[in-house]
Design a protein around this motif. Structure first.
Motif, PDB file in Angstrom:
ATOM      1  N   ARG A  91       5.200  -6.853  -3.448  1.00  0.00           N
ATOM      2  CA  ARG A  91       4.381  -6.162  -2.443  1.00  0.00           C
ATOM      3  C   ARG A  91       3.267  -5.358  -3.097  1.00  0.00           C
ATOM      4  NH1 ARG A  91       9.151  -4.455   1.867  1.00  0.00           N
ATOM      5  NH2 ARG A  91       9.055  -6.437   2.997  1.00  0.00           N
ATOM      6  N   ILE A  92       3.561  -4.704  -4.198  1.00  0.00           N
ATOM      7  CA  ILE A  92       2.518  -3.961  -4.915  1.00  0.00           C
ATOM      8  C   ILE A  92       1.455  -4.936  -5.428  1.00  0.00           C
ATOM      9  CG2 ILE A  92       2.030  -2.628  -7.013  1.00  0.00           C
ATOM     10  CD1 ILE A  92       4.674  -1.123  -6.464  1.00  0.00           C
ATOM     11  N   ILE A  93       1.892  -6.055  -5.971  1.00  0.00           N
ATOM     12  CA  ILE A  93       0.944  -7.061  -6.461  1.00  0.00           C
ATOM     13  C   ILE A  93       0.054  -7.560  -5.322  1.00  0.00           C
ATOM     14  CG2 ILE A  93       0.739  -9.399  -7.400  1.00  0.00           C
ATOM     15  CD1 ILE A  93       3.350  -8.720  -9.031  1.00  0.00           C
ATOM     16  N   ALA A  94       0.652  -7.843  -4.170  1.00  0.00           N
ATOM     17  CA  ALA A  94      -0.128  -8.304  -3.006  1.00  0.00           C
ATOM     18  C   ALA A  94      -1.182  -7.266  -2.627  1.00  0.00           C
ATOM     19  CB  ALA A  94       0.792  -8.584  -1.828  1.00  0.00           C
ATOM     20  N   TYR A  95      -0.801  -6.004  -2.645  1.00  0.00           N
ATOM     21  CA  TYR A  95      -1.746  -4.942  -2.295  1.00  0.00           C
ATOM     22  C   TYR A  95      -2.851  -4.821  -3.347  1.00  0.00           C
ATOM     23  CZ  TYR A  95      -3.797  -0.414  -1.405  1.00  0.00           C
ATOM     24  OH  TYR A  95      -4.706   0.597  -1.187  1.00  0.00           O
ATOM     25  N   VAL A  96      -2.475  -4.769  -4.618  1.00  0.00           N
ATOM     26  CA  VAL A  96      -3.459  -4.615  -5.688  1.00  0.00           C
ATOM     27  C   VAL A  96      -4.462  -5.764  -5.657  1.00  0.00           C
ATOM     28  CG1 VAL A  96      -3.766  -4.651  -8.204  1.00  0.00           C
ATOM     29  CG2 VAL A  96      -2.031  -3.174  -7.181  1.00  0.00           C
ATOM     30  N   MET A  97      -3.977  -6.964  -5.386  1.00  0.00           N
ATOM     31  CA  MET A  97      -4.880  -8.108  -5.349  1.00  0.00           C
ATOM     32  C   MET A  97      -5.782  -8.116  -4.119  1.00  0.00           C
ATOM     33  SD  MET A  97      -2.611 -11.033  -7.169  1.00  0.00           S
ATOM     34  CE  MET A  97      -4.023 -12.093  -7.409  1.00  0.00           C
ATOM     35  N   SER A  98      -5.516  -7.217  -3.186  1.00  0.00           N
ATOM     36  CA  SER A  98      -6.374  -7.108  -1.999  1.00  0.00           C
ATOM     37  C   SER A  98      -7.473  -6.052  -2.176  1.00  0.00           C
ATOM     38  CB  SER A  98      -5.524  -6.760  -0.766  1.00  0.00           C
ATOM     39  OG  SER A  98      -5.138  -5.395  -0.779  1.00  0.00           O
ATOM     40  N   LEU A  99      -7.406  -5.309  -3.260  1.00  0.00           N
ATOM     41  CA  LEU A  99      -8.355  -4.195  -3.459  1.00  0.00           C
ATOM     42  C   LEU A  99      -9.740  -4.682  -3.856  1.00  0.00           C
ATOM     43  CD1 LEU A  99      -6.025  -1.737  -5.386  1.00  0.00           C
ATOM     44  CD2 LEU A  99      -6.598  -1.730  -2.958  1.00  0.00           C
TER      45      LEU A  99
ATOM     46  N   CYS B 152       2.048   4.451  -7.708  1.00  0.00           N
ATOM     47  CA  CYS B 152       0.917   4.149  -8.597  1.00  0.00           C
ATOM     48  C   CYS B 152      -0.309   5.024  -8.339  1.00  0.00           C
ATOM     49  CB  CYS B 152       0.489   2.695  -8.427  1.00  0.00           C
ATOM     50  SG  CYS B 152       1.831   1.494  -8.413  1.00  0.00           S
ATOM     51  N   GLY B 153      -0.413   5.535  -7.113  1.00  0.00           N
ATOM     52  CA  GLY B 153      -1.612   6.239  -6.685  1.00  0.00           C
ATOM     53  C   GLY B 153      -1.915   7.525  -7.429  1.00  0.00           C
ATOM     54  N   VAL B 154      -0.933   8.110  -8.061  1.00  0.00           N
ATOM     55  CA  VAL B 154      -1.177   9.320  -8.842  1.00  0.00           C
ATOM     56  C   VAL B 154      -2.084   8.993 -10.032  1.00  0.00           C
ATOM     57  CG1 VAL B 154      -0.085  11.046 -10.327  1.00  0.00           C
ATOM     58  CG2 VAL B 154       0.994  10.386  -8.181  1.00  0.00           C
ATOM     59  N   CYS B 155      -1.877   7.840 -10.626  1.00  0.00           N
ATOM     60  CA  CYS B 155      -2.636   7.452 -11.822  1.00  0.00           C
ATOM     61  C   CYS B 155      -3.817   6.531 -11.534  1.00  0.00           C
ATOM     62  CB  CYS B 155      -1.710   6.757 -12.821  1.00  0.00           C
ATOM     63  SG  CYS B 155      -0.389   7.814 -13.443  1.00  0.00           S
ATOM     64  N   HIS B 156      -3.714   5.715 -10.482  1.00  0.00           N
ATOM     65  CA  HIS B 156      -4.737   4.706 -10.197  1.00  0.00           C
ATOM     66  C   HIS B 156      -5.344   4.913  -8.819  1.00  0.00           C
ATOM     67  CE1 HIS B 156      -3.526   2.237 -13.640  1.00  0.00           C
ATOM     68  NE2 HIS B 156      -2.270   2.461 -13.285  1.00  0.00           N
ATOM     69  N   SER B 157      -6.660   4.921  -8.764  1.00  0.00           N
ATOM     70  CA  SER B 157      -7.364   4.972  -7.483  1.00  0.00           C
ATOM     71  C   SER B 157      -7.442   3.570  -6.903  1.00  0.00           C
ATOM     72  CB  SER B 157      -8.774   5.525  -7.683  1.00  0.00           C
ATOM     73  OG  SER B 157      -9.524   5.383  -6.496  1.00  0.00           O
TER      74      SER B 157
ATOM     75  N   LYS C 287       0.838  -1.206   0.000  1.00  0.00           N
ATOM     76  CA  LYS C 287       0.000   0.000   0.000  1.00  0.00           C
ATOM     77  C   LYS C 287       0.869   1.251   0.000  1.00  0.00           C
ATOM     78  CE  LYS C 287      -3.586   2.552   2.522  1.00  0.00           C
ATOM     79  NZ  LYS C 287      -3.276   3.717   1.746  1.00  0.00           N
ATOM     80  N   VAL C 288       1.909   1.259   0.820  1.00  0.00           N
ATOM     81  CA  VAL C 288       2.819   2.409   0.881  1.00  0.00           C
ATOM     82  C   VAL C 288       3.469   2.629  -0.488  1.00  0.00           C
ATOM     83  CG1 VAL C 288       4.949   3.293   1.921  1.00  0.00           C
ATOM     84  CG2 VAL C 288       3.236   2.166   3.358  1.00  0.00           C
ATOM     85  N   LEU C 289       3.955   1.543  -1.095  1.00  0.00           N
ATOM     86  CA  LEU C 289       4.571   1.645  -2.421  1.00  0.00           C
ATOM     87  C   LEU C 289       3.562   2.077  -3.474  1.00  0.00           C
ATOM     88  CD1 LEU C 289       6.769  -1.557  -2.284  1.00  0.00           C
ATOM     89  CD2 LEU C 289       7.623   0.758  -2.662  1.00  0.00           C
ATOM     90  N   PHE C 290       2.363   1.491  -3.424  1.00  0.00           N
ATOM     91  CA  PHE C 290       1.319   1.845  -4.379  1.00  0.00           C
ATOM     92  C   PHE C 290       0.985   3.322  -4.282  1.00  0.00           C
ATOM     93  CE2 PHE C 290      -3.011   2.566  -5.719  1.00  0.00           C
ATOM     94  CZ  PHE C 290      -3.136   1.822  -6.883  1.00  0.00           C
ATOM     95  N   ASP C 291       0.808   3.808  -3.065  1.00  0.00           N
ATOM     96  CA  ASP C 291       0.485   5.227  -2.880  1.00  0.00           C
ATOM     97  C   ASP C 291       1.570   6.123  -3.471  1.00  0.00           C
ATOM     98  OD1 ASP C 291      -1.886   4.524  -1.646  1.00  0.00           O
ATOM     99  OD2 ASP C 291      -1.137   4.876   0.395  1.00  0.00           O
ATOM    100  N   ALA C 292       2.829   5.716  -3.309  1.00  0.00           N
ATOM    101  CA  ALA C 292       3.948   6.538  -3.789  1.00  0.00           C
ATOM    102  C   ALA C 292       4.169   6.407  -5.296  1.00  0.00           C
ATOM    103  CB  ALA C 292       5.231   6.145  -3.050  1.00  0.00           C
TER     104      ALA C 292
END
Length: 131
Positions: free
Chosen positions: A123-131, A53-58, A46-51
């Motif tokens: 880690r990003i994959i683990a987070y994305v798959m939890s969304l 990927c989060g600009v482009c993806h909600s 989640k931390v990595l995604f926010d930093a």
């Protein structure tokens, strides 16, 4: 006594079959790695995604920013319609916009192959798959 034991075992099997069938049906389209993500990997993702990927993806909605929103990925499908499995998401991270025919104003997703470590990608994959 023996027929009673067979009857009990048979009932347990009958009760257990629909449950195991439902589990296998619900995991269809997902791979083993996706279902065994550690909670610390999801939190770090989640931390990595926010930093990154989060600009482009909600992560909180399906609303489109620059790229599609990713809420609901855990249900088995990416916004592109592809299966939300580990290898597909990893490929998307590694090839970026070249993996899609659709671009936004001529620009696609960045190629993260050399921008993220393998552990960061996991880690990003683990987070994305939890969304």
């Amino acid at each position: 006594m023996k027929p009673l034991g067979i009857l009990i075992v048979g009932c347990c099997l009958i009760v257990g079959v629909p449950e195991s069938f439902a589990q296998s049906a619900s995991s269809k389209g997902r791979d083993v790695k996706s279902t065994k993500a550690k909670s610390e990997d999801v939190a770090a993702g989640k931390v990595l995604f926010d930093a990154k990927c989060g600009v482009c993806h909600s992560a909180d909605s399906k609303e489109r920013r620059i790229g599609p929103g990713l809420k609901g990925v855990r249900d088995g499908k990416l916004p592109s319609g592809r299966n939300a499995i580990h290898d597909v998401i990893l490929e998307q991270l590694n090839v970026g916009g070249r993996g899609l025919l659709i671009t936004v104003n001529g620009f696609g997703m960045p190629i993260f192959k050399d921008l993220l470590t393998d552990k960061e990608k996991e880690r990003i994959i683990a987070y994305v798959m939890s969304l």
